[in-house]
Each structure stands twice: as structure tokens, then as C-alpha cells.
Design an enzyme around this catalytic site. Structure first.
Site, short mmCIF file in Angstrom:
data_model
loop_
_atom_site.label_atom_id
_atom_site.label_comp_id
_atom_site.label_asym_id
_atom_site.label_seq_id
_atom_site.Cartn_x
_atom_site.Cartn_y
_atom_site.Cartn_z
N GLU A 271 0.82 -1.22 0.00
CA GLU A 271 0.00 0.00 0.00
C GLU A 271 0.86 1.27 0.00
OE1 GLU A 271 -2.12 -0.46 3.68
OE2 GLU A 271 -3.33 -2.14 2.97
N PRO A 272 1.75 1.42 -0.96
CA PRO A 272 2.59 2.61 -0.94
C PRO A 272 1.82 3.85 -1.40
CG PRO A 272 3.07 1.31 -2.90
CD PRO A 272 2.04 0.54 -2.10
N ARG A 274 3.27 7.69 -0.50
CA ARG A 274 4.34 8.67 -0.63
C ARG A 274 5.40 8.28 -1.68
NH1 ARG A 274 5.82 12.00 3.43
NH2 ARG A 274 4.69 10.73 4.94
N ARG A 310 3.21 20.13 5.38
CA ARG A 310 4.15 19.18 6.00
C ARG A 310 5.24 19.84 6.85
NH1 ARG A 310 7.14 16.24 3.54
NH2 ARG A 310 6.93 14.49 4.93
N TYR A 314 4.91 18.48 10.60
CA TYR A 314 5.90 17.49 11.05
C TYR A 314 7.33 18.03 11.04
CZ TYR A 314 2.38 14.54 8.49
OH TYR A 314 1.27 13.97 7.95
N CYS A 341 -1.37 33.85 8.48
CA CYS A 341 -1.18 34.50 9.78
C CYS A 341 -0.97 33.48 10.89
CB CYS A 341 -2.37 35.40 10.07
SG CYS A 341 -2.52 36.66 8.80
N GLU A 342 0.15 32.78 10.82
CA GLU A 342 0.57 31.79 11.82
C GLU A 342 2.08 31.78 11.82
OE1 GLU A 342 -1.29 29.63 13.67
OE2 GLU A 342 -3.23 29.96 12.72
C1 LIG Z 1 -1.17 6.21 4.86
C2 LIG Z 1 -1.29 4.76 4.66
C3 LIG Z 1 -0.54 4.14 3.67
C4 LIG Z 1 0.46 4.86 2.80
O1 LIG Z 1 1.57 5.29 3.50
P1 LIG Z 1 2.80 5.95 2.71
O2 LIG Z 1 3.73 6.35 3.76
O3 LIG Z 1 2.26 7.12 1.96
O4 LIG Z 1 3.35 4.92 1.80
C5 LIG Z 1 -0.72 2.77 3.50
N1 LIG Z 1 -1.60 2.08 4.27
C6 LIG Z 1 -2.33 2.65 5.22
C7 LIG Z 1 -3.27 1.84 6.01
C8 LIG Z 1 -2.20 4.01 5.45
O5 LIG Z 1 -2.93 4.59 6.42
#
Ligand SMILES: *Cc1c(COP(=O)(O)O)cnc(C)c1O
Length: 412
Positions: A271-272, A274, A310, A314, A341-342
Site C-alpha cells: 500500500e505505498p 508517498r 508538511r 511534522y 497569519c501563523e
Molecule cells: C497512509 C497509509 C498508507 C500509505 O503510506 P505511505 O507512507 O504514503 O506509503 C498505507 N496504508 C495505510 C493503512 C495508510 O494509512
């Protein structure tokens, strides 16, 4: 392996001025080639095993980008009903969609059932019971992957760490087998496998390897008990080299993961988010003003934290270059800040940059992920336009919002 940070801008530097003349600033620009090559790197790395790369929509859910990934054969990882509908709209096949998220409502679960999505990444016993009831009442079958929390520290930022016992995500791994035995007996459910996702921006793959080892051994035990598992889902999280100090590649991840799961005979789900999209995008912004307060210099841009949160959220690093000045211009140290304005509205603090003049064009790099998708209208600012480069040809994929877009939902 330290990358030359200045070369990060090479893909966009020449195109930038004509683009902002046509589409104005702030402007998000993405490259189709860069999205495709990121996807291809994953596909090649995991080719030895049956797998599906399910792009995590929350990194960036703009339709045109989703279509690029769907047409490459990606699946989708979604976390809301809205993302489900957007994924289907972009052409992802329902059976290639996995539904994650710690707080799915009955409405969202029902929508997933009606659309026949591939897997529900279930995060609690409450969700299992609700999903079972909803599936049974529709005469449907829901494929369930249980999200387990392997209690490993991903050594990432606390806000993007998700695999520690104290996080809200998943169920403790020690309870997973008991919960799945119960799930197996619930009407409407088919136990498909286990899932984990320990966090984001992982640069040290040690913790991810530990997590995969833990869910592989859990899967092995469940298979031994007669569970007809189909999948093992290792989540996303692979880091991106924002600051030039290096990040692992999909091949590094594959080298650690594939040997652990080889004997299981399960389909691997990834599940990539980023790592597929971050480096394919940049944010272009003009310098509105230069100012000095005491000893501190400020470069004030027309993009703000509402466009790219971001750094504020973070303390994230994004490399920034002044595209209007060359090497003959001296470097200065400055805070690069937005107009919001922060005091938290900054892109970089005490950063070296070729001394900008008002009107100069800056590029904020690696802004494809968690940038537009986190944008807001704070300070009554319209969200920026997005352009997708197809080779050298720009295509406007989202127009800049107008004042009317911001006021349209209001009731007087
Ligand atoms: C956010 C998320 C991802 C993706 O994470 P990346 O750091 O963007 O690769 C995959 N699975 C789940 C369940 C997430 O919440």
C-alpha cells in the site's frame, strides 16, 4: 548514497517559467513519467511474487494522477467513502481496492460492500461485528484482512508512526488469532489475511522487516489451523529522500520481504503512497516580499501552509531552489515562509538559498505526496491549480479555486 540536492529540480527547472506564466502561482506540477517510473520500480522489485501494488489515495487523490496509476495496473488503498468513490471514478477495479481506516462508519462499510471491493482492512472487533451484520443483511460476503499492530517503533515522526501499542491503529498482534477465529464464525465474512502498516517515511527498514516477520509467522500459524487465507498485506510507508541523505528503494524492501513470505503461497499486497508520488510533484511559488527582522531574513512566498502543510505539521524538510537565480548569485540564510497569519507557516528555517528578489520563482521539491491532499482554504485562500506534464506538454488537471468556490456552500 547522498544525492546532489540541486539536481532534484532538473526535471522541472526549464518548464517552470512558461508554466507559471500560463497558470500562475502557487502551482502544483506533476510528471506522468516520474509517476510511471516510480510504479514500475515497485512492479519490477516485487515481480518474483504474486502481488498487487495498491496506491494509498490519501497521498494525493487528484483524478488525473489516479488514472495514471490505474492504467498501469495499480490497485487502490482507501480510507474513506469519498476515496472509495474517487478510486472507482478513476477506473480502479473494485476487486483491487483495499479499504483501510480506524473509524469506518456503517455507511462507508455498506458502500464498500455494495461496490464489491476486494478487502476490508478491519481494525477492531467492533468493526468486524458491524461489517458482518451489514454483509449478512445484504446476503453479501466481505473479505477481511485484520490489521494487526506488531508493536514496533518505525523510528519515524511520532505523528506518522502507527505500529506501536500506544497508537490507535489495528489490534494487538497477540489477540489477532483469537479475533480471526471469531471472525471465521461470523456470517458474511471471509477471513482473507492479515495486514500491518507501521508508519510512514520509513528510512530504516529494520522495523518494517520485524513487522513483516511477525505477520508472516501469524499467517503461517493461521494457515496451519486451516484458515483459507488469500493475502498478506504489508502496508505502505517506504520513505522518500527529501533531504539528500538517502532512502531505501523498492528493491531494498523486496529483498527483505520476499524471503519471509515465499513459503506462504499468499498474494502480497502493498500500500505505498508517498514513495509513488512524492518525487513526481513540485510546488512553484513566487517571492512576494523580502524582509529582515533583527538578524533574521525572511523570504515571503505566495504559497502558504494551506498549500503545503508538511513543514508546519511534522517539521518536514523539503528542498527549495530559486529558479530565477544562477550560481553567480550568492547564497543567503533565510526563513522561507508563507503569507498565512501563523508563526507555524514556514517551508524552511535558516535555509541557504540563492538570494531572491521580489518576483523570483521558487520551487519546493518532492511535493507530490501529502501536499495538495492536505491543502485547505485557511485564511480564505483558494486552493492552487494542478498541472500534469505529459512529456513536455502541460495539462491543467485542476483549475485554481475561485472566491465563489469558497463561498458556494455557505447559506446566508
Ligand atoms: C497512509 C497509509 C498508507 C500509505 O503510506 P505511505 O507512507 O504514503 O506509503 C498505507 N496504508 C495505510 C493503512 C495508510 O494509512
Amino acid at each position: 548514497m547522498t544525492l546532489n540536492l540541486a539536481s532534484k529540480k532538473d526535471w522541472i527547472a526549464a518548464a517552470a517559467e512558461p508554466l507559471v506564466r500560463e497558470f500562475e502561482t502557487p502551482l502544483y506540477v506533476y510528471s506522468r513519467e516520474r509517476i510511471e517510473s516510480a510504479y514500475e520500480a515497485y512492479a519490477a522489485a516485487f515481480a518474483p511474487a504474486p502481488h498487487r501494488i495498491c496506491y494509498a489515495l490519501k497521498a494525493n487523490s487528484s483524478l488525473a494522477l489516479l488514472k495514471v496509476l490505474a492504467s498501469k495496473g495499480a490497485g487502490a488503498d482507501i480510507v474513506s467513502g469519498g476515496e472509495l468513490r474517487q478510486a472507482l471514478r478513476a477506473g480502479f477495479r473494485p476487486e483491487d481496492i483495499v479499504f483501510s481506516g480506524v473509524g469506518k462508519t456503517d455507511e462507508e462499510l455498506a458502500l464498500g460492500l455494495e461496490r464489491g471491493i476486494g478487502e476490508f482492512n478491519v481494525e477492531s472487533e467492533s468493526e468486524l461485528r458491524r461489517l458482518s451484520a451489514l454483509a449478512a443483511s445484504r446476503g453479501a460476503r466481505a473479505f477481511v484482512t485484520l490489521r494487526v499492530n506488531p508493536d514496533v517503533d518505525p523510528k519515524s515522526h511520532p505523528y506518522i508512526s502507527t505500529g506501536l501499542r500506544e497508537n490507535k491503529f489495528g489490534v494487538p498482534i497477540e489477540e489477532a488469532a483469537r479475533i480471526l477465529r471469531e471472525a471465521r464464525a461470523m456470517p458474511g465474512l471471509e477471513v482473507s489475511g492479515v495486514q500491518c502498516h507501521i508508519g510512514s517515511q520509513l528510512r530504516d527498514l529494520g522495523p518494517a522487516t520485524e513487522a513483516v516477520k511477525a505477520i508472516a509467522s501469524l499467517s503461517r500459524m493461521l494457515l496451519g489451523e486451516g484458515f483459507a487465507l488469500r493475502t498478506i498485506d504489508i502496508g505502505g510507508g517506504l520513505g522518500v529522500d527529501y533531504d539528500g541523505t538517502g532512502a531505501p528503494a523498492p528493491t531494498d524492501l523486496a529483498a527483505l520481504v520476499l524471503p519471509q513470505i515465499k513459503d506462504l503461497g499468499l498474494k502480497l499486497l502493498l500500500e505505498p503512497g508517498r514513495s509513488l508520488i512524492a518525487a513526481a510533484g513540485a510546488l512553484l511559488t513566487r517571492v512576494v516580499a523580502m524582509k529582515t527582522n533583527g538578524a533574521r531574513r525572511f523570504v515571503i512566498t505566495d504559497a502558504g501552509m494551506n498549500d503545503l502543510l508538511r513543514p508546519s505539521l511534522y517539521s518536514a524538510y523539503h528542498h527549495i531552489e530559486n529558479l530565477s537565480r544562477g550560481e553567480e548569485t550568492p547564497l543567503i540564510q533565510a526563513d522561507i515562509v508563507g503569507p498565512v497569519c501563523e508563526s507555524g507557516d514556514f517551508f524552511a528555517k535558516d535555509r541557504a538559498i540563492r538570494e531572491p528578489r521580489e518576483g523570483d520563482l521558487l520551487v519546493i521539491l518532492d511535493a507530490g505526496a501529502y501536499s495538495f491532499s492536505m491543502a485547505s482554504n485557511y485564511n480564505f485562500r483558494p486552493r492552487a491549480a494542478e498541472v500534469l506534464l505529459l512529456g513536455a506538454v502541460p495539462r491543467l488537471i485542476r483549475r485554481r479555486e475561485t472566491f465563489e468556490d469558497l463561498t458556494g456552500a455557505e447559506i446566508e
